[in-house]
Design a protein around this motif. Structure first.
Motif, PDB file in Angstrom:
ATOM      1  N   ASN A  38       0.876 -18.607  -4.040  1.00  0.00           N
ATOM      2  CA  ASN A  38      -0.463 -18.275  -4.542  1.00  0.00           C
ATOM      3  C   ASN A  38      -1.520 -18.688  -3.519  1.00  0.00           C
ATOM      4  N   GLY A  39      -2.475 -17.795  -3.295  1.00  0.00           N
ATOM      5  CA  GLY A  39      -3.535 -18.095  -2.335  1.00  0.00           C
ATOM      6  C   GLY A  39      -3.171 -17.792  -0.898  1.00  0.00           C
ATOM      7  N   ALA A  40      -1.988 -17.180  -0.675  1.00  0.00           N
ATOM      8  CA  ALA A  40      -1.554 -16.913   0.703  1.00  0.00           C
ATOM      9  C   ALA A  40      -2.316 -15.757   1.339  1.00  0.00           C
ATOM     10  N   GLY A  41      -2.885 -14.870   0.508  1.00  0.00           N
ATOM     11  CA  GLY A  41      -3.599 -13.711   1.034  1.00  0.00           C
ATOM     12  C   GLY A  41      -2.919 -12.394   0.745  1.00  0.00           C
ATOM     13  N   LYS A  42      -1.880 -12.403  -0.117  1.00  0.00           N
ATOM     14  CA  LYS A  42      -1.144 -11.168  -0.423  1.00  0.00           C
ATOM     15  C   LYS A  42      -2.049 -10.128  -1.082  1.00  0.00           C
ATOM     16  N   SER A  43      -2.774 -10.541  -2.121  1.00  0.00           N
ATOM     17  CA  SER A  43      -3.616  -9.589  -2.846  1.00  0.00           C
ATOM     18  C   SER A  43      -4.739  -9.058  -1.968  1.00  0.00           C
ATOM     19  N   THR A  44      -5.273  -9.895  -1.098  1.00  0.00           N
ATOM     20  CA  THR A  44      -6.319  -9.441  -0.177  1.00  0.00           C
ATOM     21  C   THR A  44      -5.765  -8.424   0.802  1.00  0.00           C
ATOM     22  N   THR A  45      -4.557  -8.660   1.285  1.00  0.00           N
ATOM     23  CA  THR A  45      -3.917  -7.700   2.186  1.00  0.00           C
ATOM     24  C   THR A  45      -3.746  -6.353   1.500  1.00  0.00           C
ATOM     25  N   ILE A  46      -3.243  -6.379   0.261  1.00  0.00           N
ATOM     26  CA  ILE A  46      -3.056  -5.138  -0.496  1.00  0.00           C
ATOM     27  C   ILE A  46      -4.393  -4.446  -0.728  1.00  0.00           C
ATOM     28  N   ALA A  47      -5.427  -5.221  -1.052  1.00  0.00           N
ATOM     29  CA  ALA A  47      -6.755  -4.638  -1.280  1.00  0.00           C
ATOM     30  C   ALA A  47      -7.276  -3.937  -0.033  1.00  0.00           C
ATOM     31  N   MET A  48      -6.978  -4.475   1.150  1.00  0.00           N
ATOM     32  CA  MET A  48      -7.403  -3.807   2.383  1.00  0.00           C
ATOM     33  C   MET A  48      -6.606  -2.532   2.617  1.00  0.00           C
ATOM     34  N   LEU A  49      -5.308  -2.567   2.314  1.00  0.00           N
ATOM     35  CA  LEU A  49      -4.485  -1.366   2.480  1.00  0.00           C
ATOM     36  C   LEU A  49      -4.948  -0.237   1.564  1.00  0.00           C
ATOM     37  N   LEU A  50      -5.468  -0.608   0.393  1.00  0.00           N
ATOM     38  CA  LEU A  50      -5.918   0.382  -0.575  1.00  0.00           C
ATOM     39  C   LEU A  50      -7.403   0.695  -0.451  1.00  0.00           C
ATOM     40  N   SER A  51      -8.045   0.082   0.551  1.00  0.00           N
ATOM     41  CA  SER A  51      -9.471   0.296   0.814  1.00  0.00           C
ATOM     42  C   SER A  51     -10.364  -0.190  -0.324  1.00  0.00           C
ATOM     43  N   TYR A  52      -9.870  -1.165  -1.097  1.00  0.00           N
ATOM     44  CA  TYR A  52     -10.723  -1.796  -2.101  1.00  0.00           C
ATOM     45  C   TYR A  52     -11.703  -2.757  -1.434  1.00  0.00           C
ATOM     46  N   VAL A  53     -11.262  -3.379  -0.353  1.00  0.00           N
ATOM     47  CA  VAL A  53     -12.145  -4.199   0.485  1.00  0.00           C
ATOM     48  C   VAL A  53     -11.896  -3.804   1.933  1.00  0.00           C
ATOM     49  N   HIS A  54     -12.921  -3.973   2.780  1.00  0.00           N
ATOM     50  CA  HIS A  54     -12.782  -3.596   4.181  1.00  0.00           C
ATOM     51  C   HIS A  54     -12.426  -4.814   5.030  1.00  0.00           C
ATOM     52  N   PRO A  55     -11.569  -4.614   6.024  1.00  0.00           N
ATOM     53  CA  PRO A  55     -11.229  -5.736   6.907  1.00  0.00           C
ATOM     54  C   PRO A  55     -12.419  -6.179   7.740  1.00  0.00           C
ATOM     55  N   THR A  56     -12.430  -7.456   8.074  1.00  0.00           N
ATOM     56  CA  THR A  56     -13.444  -7.980   8.977  1.00  0.00           C
ATOM     57  C   THR A  56     -13.146  -7.555  10.409  1.00  0.00           C
ATOM     58  N   ASP A  57     -11.842  -7.481  10.709  1.00  0.00           N
ATOM     59  CA  ASP A  57     -11.424  -7.091  12.057  1.00  0.00           C
ATOM     60  C   ASP A  57     -10.040  -6.456  11.946  1.00  0.00           C
ATOM     61  N   GLY A  58      -9.638  -5.750  12.988  1.00  0.00           N
ATOM     62  CA  GLY A  58      -8.330  -5.122  13.009  1.00  0.00           C
ATOM     63  C   GLY A  58      -8.332  -3.773  12.303  1.00  0.00           C
ATOM     64  N   THR A  59      -7.164  -3.133  12.275  1.00  0.00           N
ATOM     65  CA  THR A  59      -7.047  -1.805  11.694  1.00  0.00           C
ATOM     66  C   THR A  59      -5.858  -1.726  10.749  1.00  0.00           C
ATOM     67  N   ALA A  60      -5.920  -0.754   9.854  1.00  0.00           N
ATOM     68  CA  ALA A  60      -4.809  -0.471   8.945  1.00  0.00           C
ATOM     69  C   ALA A  60      -4.718   1.032   8.755  1.00  0.00           C
ATOM     70  N   ARG A  61      -3.507   1.553   8.869  1.00  0.00           N
ATOM     71  CA  ARG A  61      -3.249   2.964   8.614  1.00  0.00           C
ATOM     72  C   ARG A  61      -2.176   3.072   7.548  1.00  0.00           C
ATOM     73  N   VAL A  62      -2.402   3.929   6.575  1.00  0.00           N
ATOM     74  CA  VAL A  62      -1.454   4.178   5.494  1.00  0.00           C
ATOM     75  C   VAL A  62      -1.117   5.662   5.500  1.00  0.00           C
ATOM     76  N   LEU A  63       0.175   5.961   5.610  1.00  0.00           N
ATOM     77  CA  LEU A  63       0.646   7.355   5.701  1.00  0.00           C
ATOM     78  C   LEU A  63      -0.060   8.102   6.839  1.00  0.00           C
ATOM     79  N   GLY A  64      -0.284   7.369   7.926  1.00  0.00           N
ATOM     80  CA  GLY A  64      -0.885   7.949   9.116  1.00  0.00           C
ATOM     81  C   GLY A  64      -2.392   8.089   9.065  1.00  0.00           C
ATOM     82  N   ARG A  65      -3.014   7.642   7.978  1.00  0.00           N
ATOM     83  CA  ARG A  65      -4.466   7.801   7.800  1.00  0.00           C
ATOM     84  C   ARG A  65      -5.178   6.449   7.909  1.00  0.00           C
ATOM     85  N   ASP A  66      -6.364   6.482   8.465  1.00  0.00           N
ATOM     86  CA  ASP A  66      -7.177   5.278   8.580  1.00  0.00           C
ATOM     87  C   ASP A  66      -7.727   4.902   7.206  1.00  0.00           C
TER      88      ASP A  66
END
Length: 309
Positions: A38-66
């Motif tokens: 708990n508190g490791a950052g799993k839910s935040t990572t998922i939220a960035m992958l789903l574009s619920y929150v935007h990353p501060t830095d770096g990139t993420a692509r899902v199914l080839g899309r930004d």
């Protein structure tokens, strides 16, 4: 094409870094187990992958899309089971499914989806407010399956399920993988992740401490299997035969007593156990043995321990 690919994915809230420079890749047709306390950052990572929150830095692509620029297209091609998924008490399970199907422009049969998660016909016609916790979770799983998604993102999907529901969930995950979908399975129930995952990642304090094939990670972390074998005799020719088996990383006599001499054998792969037994039986009789496999839990604990140093 990767189902998920991140590069230096980072999220900060003020001066606090919640997720730090995660490099992650999940291929189509595989189950990736995403672990962390708990508190490791799993839910935040998922939220960035789903574009619920935007990353501060770096990139993420899902199914080839930004995820920043093409989130609408991504959402049409994925199925999501968040840890908290809002259902509407007054609507029936069938109406929930019908609404999701229409919203996705899909052609699924709501009754077939309900049947797949073993929601009975009488139950799916009742208001969700009358459902048990486990029935609600089965409905959420059915909703995630609408439209035959190319990627399933499951956050604590076994929450509230009884043993029969957990068995069903495992079957569905394997079926979806075999269909060609990628499954991103986030859970703190380590045994369930170990049973269905092709690869795993362990997140601790926002950092991806370990990632890769489970057997390979076990091997890198030390012996995958420890064997304690009692034989009717121990002699040098026997020891040489055991040590020559591929994947044997250590062999020592732990009890040289005349009644129950025994060997302690370390293996980097559990698949080598049969070869070890054959090597022993060519020279002696096995009286008894105990096998202790290095579990996903021990890897998880190791990752946490290394982070705290």
């Amino acid at each position: 094409m990767s189902a998920i690919r991140t590069n230096d994915l980072t999220k900060q809230y003020g001066s606090q870094t919640v997720v730090s420079k995660i490099d992650l890749e999940v291929e189509a047709g595989e189950v990736y187990g995403f672990l962390g306390p708990n508190g490791a950052g799993k839910s935040t990572t998922i939220a960035m992958l789903l574009s619920y929150v935007h990353p501060t830095d770096g990139t993420a692509r899902v199914l080839g899309r930004d995820v920043r620029k093409e989130s609408a297209e991504i959402k049409r091609r994925i199925g999501v089971l968040p840890e908290q998924y809002q259902l509407y008490d007054r609507l029936s399970g069938r109406k929930h499914l019908r609404f999701a199907i229409d919203s996705m422009g899909a052609s699924d049969d709501p009754d077939a989806l309900a049947d797949r998660v073993e929601l009975e016909t009488t139950a799916v016609q009742r208001p969700v407010g009358e459902y048990s916790t486990g029935m609600k979770q089965r409905l959420r799983i059915a909703l995630a399956l609408v439209g035959e998604p190319e990627l399933l993102v499951l956050d604590e999907p076994s929450s509230g399920l009884d043993p029969a529901g957990i068995r069903l969930l495992r079957e569905i995950v394997v079926e979806e993988r075999d269909r060609g979908a990628a499954v991103f399975f986030s859970s703190h129930v380590l045994e369930q992740v170990e049973e269905v995952s092709d690869r795993i990642g362990i997140l601790v304090d926002g950092e991806l401490r370990m990632s890769g094939d489970l057997e390979e990670l076990k091997s890198k972390a030390g012996a995958a299997v420890k064997l304690e074998v009692e034989t009717n005799a121990v002699f040098q020719e026997l020891l040489t035969a055991v040590e020559s088996v591929e994947s044997v990383t250590g062999c020592a006599v732990t009890d040289s007593g005349p009644e129950a001499p025994s060997l302690s054998i370390s293996l980097s792969s559990g698949a080598a156990k049969a070869d070890v037994f054959r090597a022993i039986e060519a020279h002696a009789t096995i009286e008894d043995f105990v096998a202790e496999e290095r579990s996903l839990e021990s890897l998880f604990e190791q990752g946490v321990a290394e982070a705290s140093r």
